[in-house]
Design a protein around this motif. Structure first.
Motif, mmCIF file in Angstrom:
data_model
loop_
_atom_site.group_PDB
_atom_site.id
_atom_site.type_symbol
_atom_site.label_atom_id
_atom_site.label_comp_id
_atom_site.label_asym_id
_atom_site.label_seq_id
_atom_site.Cartn_x
_atom_site.Cartn_y
_atom_site.Cartn_z
ATOM 1 N N GLY A 6 0.973 -1.159 0.083
ATOM 2 C CA GLY A 6 -0.086 -0.050 -0.038
ATOM 3 C C GLY A 6 0.949 1.279 -0.179
ATOM 4 O O GLY A 6 2.102 1.349 -0.463
ATOM 5 N N GLN A 7 0.335 2.389 0.268
ATOM 6 C CA GLN A 7 1.018 3.585 0.360
ATOM 7 C C GLN A 7 1.264 4.221 1.767
ATOM 8 O O GLN A 7 0.221 3.992 2.688
ATOM 9 N N CYS A 8 2.284 4.710 2.136
ATOM 10 C CA CYS A 8 2.414 5.321 3.501
ATOM 11 C C CYS A 8 1.520 6.697 3.694
ATOM 12 O O CYS A 8 1.042 7.362 2.788
ATOM 13 N N GLN A 9 0.869 6.596 4.712
ATOM 14 C CA GLN A 9 -0.315 7.602 4.894
ATOM 15 C C GLN A 9 0.050 8.837 5.416
ATOM 16 O O GLN A 9 -0.619 9.838 5.318
ATOM 17 N N ILE A 10 1.458 9.049 5.610
ATOM 18 C CA ILE A 10 2.031 10.253 5.770
ATOM 19 C C ILE A 10 2.506 10.880 4.593
ATOM 20 O O ILE A 10 2.171 12.308 4.279
ATOM 21 N N MET A 32 2.950 2.856 7.288
ATOM 22 C CA MET A 32 3.952 3.827 7.194
ATOM 23 C C MET A 32 5.084 3.203 6.708
ATOM 24 O O MET A 32 5.356 2.135 6.851
ATOM 25 N N CYS A 33 5.668 4.247 5.886
ATOM 26 C CA CYS A 33 7.345 3.889 5.520
ATOM 27 C C CYS A 33 8.039 3.935 6.539
ATOM 28 O O CYS A 33 7.794 4.428 7.583
ATOM 29 N N ASN A 34 9.342 3.262 6.373
ATOM 30 C CA ASN A 34 10.267 3.241 7.670
ATOM 31 C C ASN A 34 10.644 4.708 7.990
ATOM 32 O O ASN A 34 10.835 4.796 9.118
ATOM 33 N N ASP A 35 10.950 5.518 6.912
ATOM 34 C CA ASP A 35 11.461 6.981 7.184
ATOM 35 C C ASP A 35 10.306 7.771 7.786
ATOM 36 O O ASP A 35 10.800 8.465 8.898
ATOM 37 N N CYS A 36 8.999 7.457 7.696
ATOM 38 C CA CYS A 36 8.093 8.227 8.378
ATOM 39 C C CYS A 36 8.019 7.729 9.718
ATOM 40 O O CYS A 36 7.874 8.489 10.871
ATOM 41 N N ALA A 37 8.048 6.290 9.933
ATOM 42 C CA ALA A 37 7.891 5.908 11.225
ATOM 43 C C ALA A 37 8.983 6.528 12.250
ATOM 44 O O ALA A 37 8.987 6.548 13.424
ATOM 45 N N ASP A 38 10.298 6.353 11.469
ATOM 46 C CA ASP A 38 11.255 6.772 12.394
ATOM 47 C C ASP A 38 11.319 8.282 12.794
ATOM 48 O O ASP A 38 11.312 8.629 14.030
ATOM 49 N N GLU A 39 10.738 8.984 11.913
ATOM 50 C CA GLU A 39 10.511 10.644 12.327
ATOM 51 C C GLU A 39 9.310 10.626 13.217
ATOM 52 O O GLU A 39 9.537 11.683 14.012
ATOM 53 N N ASN A 40 8.259 9.778 13.402
ATOM 54 C CA ASN A 40 7.112 9.943 14.298
ATOM 55 C C ASN A 40 7.316 9.114 15.307
ATOM 56 O O ASN A 40 6.277 9.087 16.140
ATOM 57 N N GLY A 41 8.609 8.540 15.536
ATOM 58 C CA GLY A 41 8.953 7.912 16.769
ATOM 59 C C GLY A 41 8.292 6.359 17.035
ATOM 60 O O GLY A 41 8.104 5.882 18.039
ATOM 61 N N SER A 42 7.698 5.849 15.750
ATOM 62 C CA SER A 42 7.229 4.593 15.862
ATOM 63 C C SER A 42 8.134 3.621 15.918
ATOM 64 O O SER A 42 9.315 3.627 15.711
ATOM 65 N N LYS A 43 7.912 2.372 15.999
ATOM 66 C CA LYS A 43 8.527 1.159 15.825
ATOM 67 C C LYS A 43 8.696 0.539 17.202
ATOM 68 O O LYS A 43 8.988 0.643 18.073
#
Length: 43
Positions: A6-10, A32-43
């Protein structure tokens, strides 16, 4: 093998499953893609 999940929702970048491994983050119903997840403190 690379399959579109799918597509990153950010940012809208495509998120794939590569060789059986999900290359992104699915959190709280959001994809979310990994880049956006990292920026948003996810994972």
């Amino acid at each position: 093998m690379r399959e579109l999940v799918g597509q990153c929702q950010i940012c809208g970048e495509n998120v794939y499953c590569e060789n059986g491994f999900f290359d992104g983050v699915h959190e709280d119903g959001k994809l979310m893609c990994n880049d956006c997840a990292d920026e948003n403190g996810s994972k």
